[in-house]
Design a protein around this motif. Structure first.
Motif, PDB file in Angstrom:
ATOM      1  N   PHE A 110     -16.959  25.442 -36.787  1.00  0.00           N
ATOM      2  CA  PHE A 110     -17.938  26.301 -36.123  1.00  0.00           C
ATOM      3  C   PHE A 110     -17.245  27.556 -35.573  1.00  0.00           C
ATOM      4  CE2 PHE A 110     -20.211  27.114 -31.960  1.00  0.00           C
ATOM      5  CZ  PHE A 110     -21.283  27.791 -32.511  1.00  0.00           C
ATOM      6  N   GLU A 111     -16.112  27.371 -34.923  1.00  0.00           N
ATOM      7  CA  GLU A 111     -15.368  28.488 -34.343  1.00  0.00           C
ATOM      8  C   GLU A 111     -14.720  29.360 -35.415  1.00  0.00           C
ATOM      9  OE1 GLU A 111     -13.111  27.876 -30.491  1.00  0.00           O
ATOM     10  OE2 GLU A 111     -13.155  25.831 -31.272  1.00  0.00           O
ATOM     11  N   GLU A 112     -14.412  28.753 -36.557  1.00  0.00           N
ATOM     12  CA  GLU A 112     -13.694  29.462 -37.611  1.00  0.00           C
ATOM     13  C   GLU A 112     -14.430  30.723 -38.054  1.00  0.00           C
ATOM     14  OE1 GLU A 112     -11.302  28.068 -41.632  1.00  0.00           O
ATOM     15  OE2 GLU A 112     -13.306  27.259 -41.260  1.00  0.00           O
ATOM     16  N   GLY A 113     -15.750  30.703 -38.010  1.00  0.00           N
ATOM     17  CA  GLY A 113     -16.538  31.855 -38.448  1.00  0.00           C
ATOM     18  C   GLY A 113     -16.816  32.862 -37.351  1.00  0.00           C
ATOM     19  N   LEU A 114     -16.264  32.635 -36.161  1.00  0.00           N
ATOM     20  CA  LEU A 114     -16.496  33.540 -35.040  1.00  0.00           C
ATOM     21  C   LEU A 114     -15.254  34.373 -34.756  1.00  0.00           C
ATOM     22  CD1 LEU A 114     -18.311  30.986 -32.705  1.00  0.00           C
ATOM     23  CD2 LEU A 114     -19.373  32.804 -34.062  1.00  0.00           C
ATOM     24  N   PRO A 115     -15.435  35.609 -34.295  1.00  0.00           N
ATOM     25  CA  PRO A 115     -14.273  36.478 -34.059  1.00  0.00           C
ATOM     26  C   PRO A 115     -13.393  35.960 -32.926  1.00  0.00           C
ATOM     27  CG  PRO A 115     -16.277  37.463 -33.167  1.00  0.00           C
ATOM     28  CD  PRO A 115     -16.712  36.276 -33.970  1.00  0.00           C
ATOM     29  N   ARG A 174     -15.337  24.737 -22.482  1.00  0.00           N
ATOM     30  CA  ARG A 174     -14.889  25.888 -21.696  1.00  0.00           C
ATOM     31  C   ARG A 174     -14.135  26.920 -22.526  1.00  0.00           C
ATOM     32  NH1 ARG A 174     -11.212  23.597 -17.962  1.00  0.00           N
ATOM     33  NH2 ARG A 174     -13.014  22.847 -16.806  1.00  0.00           N
ATOM     34  N   PHE A 175     -13.295  26.477 -23.449  1.00  0.00           N
ATOM     35  CA  PHE A 175     -12.464  27.414 -24.210  1.00  0.00           C
ATOM     36  C   PHE A 175     -12.930  27.597 -25.652  1.00  0.00           C
ATOM     37  CE2 PHE A 175      -9.614  25.631 -20.922  1.00  0.00           C
ATOM     38  CZ  PHE A 175      -9.369  26.804 -20.219  1.00  0.00           C
ATOM     39  N   CYS A 176     -14.119  27.124 -25.970  1.00  0.00           N
ATOM     40  CA  CYS A 176     -14.651  27.275 -27.326  1.00  0.00           C
ATOM     41  C   CYS A 176     -15.177  28.698 -27.532  1.00  0.00           C
ATOM     42  CB  CYS A 176     -15.773  26.261 -27.556  1.00  0.00           C
ATOM     43  SG  CYS A 176     -16.555  26.393 -29.179  1.00  0.00           S
ATOM     44  N   ARG A 177     -14.848  29.304 -28.668  1.00  0.00           N
ATOM     45  CA  ARG A 177     -15.306  30.676 -28.940  1.00  0.00           C
ATOM     46  C   ARG A 177     -16.819  30.749 -29.111  1.00  0.00           C
ATOM     47  NH1 ARG A 177     -10.893  30.877 -32.645  1.00  0.00           N
ATOM     48  NH2 ARG A 177     -12.251  31.193 -34.434  1.00  0.00           N
ATOM     49  N   GLY A 178     -17.444  29.626 -29.487  1.00  0.00           N
ATOM     50  CA  GLY A 178     -18.882  29.634 -29.708  1.00  0.00           C
ATOM     51  C   GLY A 178     -19.676  29.018 -28.564  1.00  0.00           C
ATOM     52  N   LYS A 179     -19.072  28.920 -27.389  1.00  0.00           N
ATOM     53  CA  LYS A 179     -19.708  28.211 -26.277  1.00  0.00           C
ATOM     54  C   LYS A 179     -21.065  28.790 -25.877  1.00  0.00           C
ATOM     55  CE  LYS A 179     -16.828  30.872 -23.062  1.00  0.00           C
ATOM     56  NZ  LYS A 179     -15.709  30.778 -22.091  1.00  0.00           N
ATOM     57  N   ALA A 180     -21.249  30.106 -26.046  1.00  0.00           N
ATOM     58  CA  ALA A 180     -22.524  30.715 -25.645  1.00  0.00           C
ATOM     59  C   ALA A 180     -23.584  30.600 -26.728  1.00  0.00           C
ATOM     60  CB  ALA A 180     -22.311  32.189 -25.289  1.00  0.00           C
ATOM     61  N   GLN A 181     -23.151  30.436 -27.987  1.00  0.00           N
ATOM     62  CA  GLN A 181     -24.101  30.427 -29.098  1.00  0.00           C
ATOM     63  C   GLN A 181     -24.395  29.026 -29.635  1.00  0.00           C
ATOM     64  OE1 GLN A 181     -21.198  33.418 -30.539  1.00  0.00           O
ATOM     65  NE2 GLN A 181     -22.913  34.163 -31.762  1.00  0.00           N
ATOM     66  N   CYS A 182     -23.753  28.015 -29.080  1.00  0.00           N
ATOM     67  CA  CYS A 182     -23.893  26.649 -29.582  1.00  0.00           C
ATOM     68  C   CYS A 182     -25.273  26.084 -29.253  1.00  0.00           C
ATOM     69  CB  CYS A 182     -22.796  25.768 -28.975  1.00  0.00           C
ATOM     70  SG  CYS A 182     -22.909  24.042 -29.476  1.00  0.00           S
ATOM     71  N   ARG A 183     -26.030  25.734 -30.284  1.00  0.00           N
ATOM     72  CA  ARG A 183     -27.389  25.209 -30.083  1.00  0.00           C
ATOM     73  C   ARG A 183     -27.351  23.809 -29.462  1.00  0.00           C
ATOM     74  NH1 ARG A 183     -32.168  26.915 -31.728  1.00  0.00           N
ATOM     75  NH2 ARG A 183     -31.212  28.548 -33.005  1.00  0.00           N
ATOM     76  N   ALA A 184     -26.343  23.018 -29.806  1.00  0.00           N
ATOM     77  CA  ALA A 184     -26.247  21.673 -29.246  1.00  0.00           C
ATOM     78  C   ALA A 184     -26.021  21.733 -27.737  1.00  0.00           C
ATOM     79  CB  ALA A 184     -25.103  20.905 -29.912  1.00  0.00           C
ATOM     80  N   ARG A 185     -25.197  22.674 -27.315  1.00  0.00           N
ATOM     81  CA  ARG A 185     -24.944  22.833 -25.880  1.00  0.00           C
ATOM     82  C   ARG A 185     -26.206  23.311 -25.163  1.00  0.00           C
ATOM     83  NH1 ARG A 185     -20.978  27.121 -22.930  1.00  0.00           N
ATOM     84  NH2 ARG A 185     -20.499  25.930 -21.048  1.00  0.00           N
ATOM     85  N   ALA A 186     -26.942  24.207 -25.817  1.00  0.00           N
ATOM     86  CA  ALA A 186     -28.196  24.686 -25.232  1.00  0.00           C
ATOM     87  C   ALA A 186     -29.193  23.536 -25.090  1.00  0.00           C
ATOM     88  CB  ALA A 186     -28.797  25.786 -26.109  1.00  0.00           C
ATOM     89  N   GLY A 187     -29.234  22.649 -26.083  1.00  0.00           N
ATOM     90  CA  GLY A 187     -30.156  21.530 -26.040  1.00  0.00           C
ATOM     91  C   GLY A 187     -29.878  20.587 -24.891  1.00  0.00           C
TER      92      GLY A 187
END
Length: 410
Positions: A26-31, A227-240
């Motif tokens: 998931f993070e691999e595709g994020l800057p 906390r240190f994930c690059r996709g922490k704000a865009q993660c749909r699972a976390r939002a759920g």
């Protein structure tokens, strides 16, 4: 300096991908991004490495001073880095003295733990080997959250890689592994020791999880590790997970109501009137954990949206506005001189006050400060603060706090 290249399943992110196996791909595709804190950490590590090399290998004073002065000229250099890396070096020396003979010491050692984690590699800050013990020490310059070495997957992966690297030299002589994490700015020094057999058994146990994370077939599992994930704000699972807290809107803690209020609520419920639900203490304990994650999630959303808007990317329904700003002098010295020329005395303009305890300790250094004024320093218990049961700090003791300022000969 530590290498810029990182493995997909890096040791430093192991606590994340072992819990959330979908995170790596998931993070691999994020800057990727960096920060001032990360750059400060890299510089502090470079200074620490240089000091280890000077102490434990052959290096002339001229070479050492030349390299150190070059590092000190970098924009992010702070004199505190000298003091914290000195403390790190002191700890390494203390560890070296526990061996019966001078150990082998190496800094910034590249290790390969691909036998357990696909394409796994990393860099150990310091490796020390002597007798039957391999010692791995990690220097952390950050001052945010203390990190414990106990059961730490990053340290264990480093240790597995170090065992593999030095096996041709030491063979089966190494029987146990000691792993330490030094955080001088937090005065945190933790160590964990296990046998080589235990370490390798742990490595075997995580193989299926590592393979799952590497293959891209993993699952999203939100938690504190986000906390240190690059996709922490865009993660749909976390939002759920966080938006599910809406189910408890309007509920109140059962223990906060008086018997009369409870009776009134039960009567209202019996008559068909709408009444707020009651939360059990167990539910409150669970919601405290989830609520903490919710607060952090919202902060991550704010950070993401702010960065996006600054970069010209619209976030529907939101915009950036100027925050509160304080007035400031363009030239403070000139302004104060003008005020004195206007008839105001210097004693009125300047406020004389001592530095704080922490500032004085930083100025003098830890040991000189302790020697000079250690007898005048006390540390009373802090105010009670909620913490999860897994927190390693001792539980708050109201009785001990009440008597903390009472002298034994009072």
């Amino acid at each position: 300096m530590p290498p810029e290249k990182h493995a997909l399943l890096s040791a430093s992110s192991a606590s994340r991908w072992l819990a959330c196996t979908a995170a790596p791909r998931f993070e691999e595709g994020l800057p990727e991004s960096t920060s001032d804190y990360a750059e400060e950490g890299r510089l502090a590590h470079a200074i620490a490495e240089l000091k280890v090399l000077k102490k434990f290998t052959i290096m002339t004073n001229r070479t050492y001073n030349s390299r150190l002065n070059k590092l000190k000229k970098e924009a992010r250099y702070d004199p505190e880095m000298d003091k914290t890396t000195d403390l790190y070096l002191e700890h390494l020396l203390e560890q070296a003295m526990t061996y019966n003979s001078p150990p082998t010491v190496a800094a910034e050692v590249k290790v390969d733990f691909a036998d357990y984690v696909p394409e796994g590699f990393g860099t150990c800050d310091c490796v020390m080997i002597g007798g039957d013990t391999l010692c791995i020490t990690d220097y952390k310059h950050g001052k945010g959250v203390p990190v414990s070495a106990e059961g730490n997957p990053q340290m264990r992966l480093y240790a597995l890689g170090a065992l593999k690297r030095y096996a041709p030299i030491f063979g089966d002589a190494i029987k146990k592994v000691r792993m330490s994490i030094d955080q001088p700015r937090l005065d945190s020094y933790t160590t964990d020791t296990i046998t080589v057999e235990e370490l390798r058994a742990w490595g075997e146990s995580i193989k299926p999880t590592a393979q799952k994370a590497f293959s891209g077939l993993g699952e999203f599992v939100p938690g504190d590790h986000c906390r240190f994930c690059r996709g922490k704000a865009q993660c749909r699972a976390r939002a759920g997970v966080n938006t599910a807290l809406e189910d408890f809107a309007g509920c109140v803690p059962a223990g906060s109501l008086s018997p009369e209020e409870l009776q009134s609520m039960e009567a209202a419920k019996a008559s068909g009137m709408e009444a707020p639900g009651l939360l059990t203490d167990e539910e409150i304990g669970d919601l405290l954990v989830r609520g903490k994650l919710l607060v952090q999630w919202y902060k991550d959303l704010e950070e993401y949206a702010t960065t996006a808007l600054l970069n010209g990317k619209p976030i529907p329904g939101w915009k950036l506005v100027a925050g509160r700003s304080d007035r400031a002098f363009t030239d403070q010295d000139a302004a104060l001189k003008a005020i004195m020329e206007a008839g105001y005395d210097e004693a009125v303009i300047y406020e004389r006050k001592p530095l704080t305890l922490a500032q004085l300790e930083k100025l003098m250094g830890k040991k000189p400060f302790e020697e000079a004024v250690g007898g005048y320093v006390i540390k009373p218990p802090g105010k009670p603060k909620l913490a999860e049961a897994s927190d390693k700090r001792e539980a708050y003791n109201p009785a001990a706090a009440d008597f903390s300022g009472v002298s034994s000969d009072a």
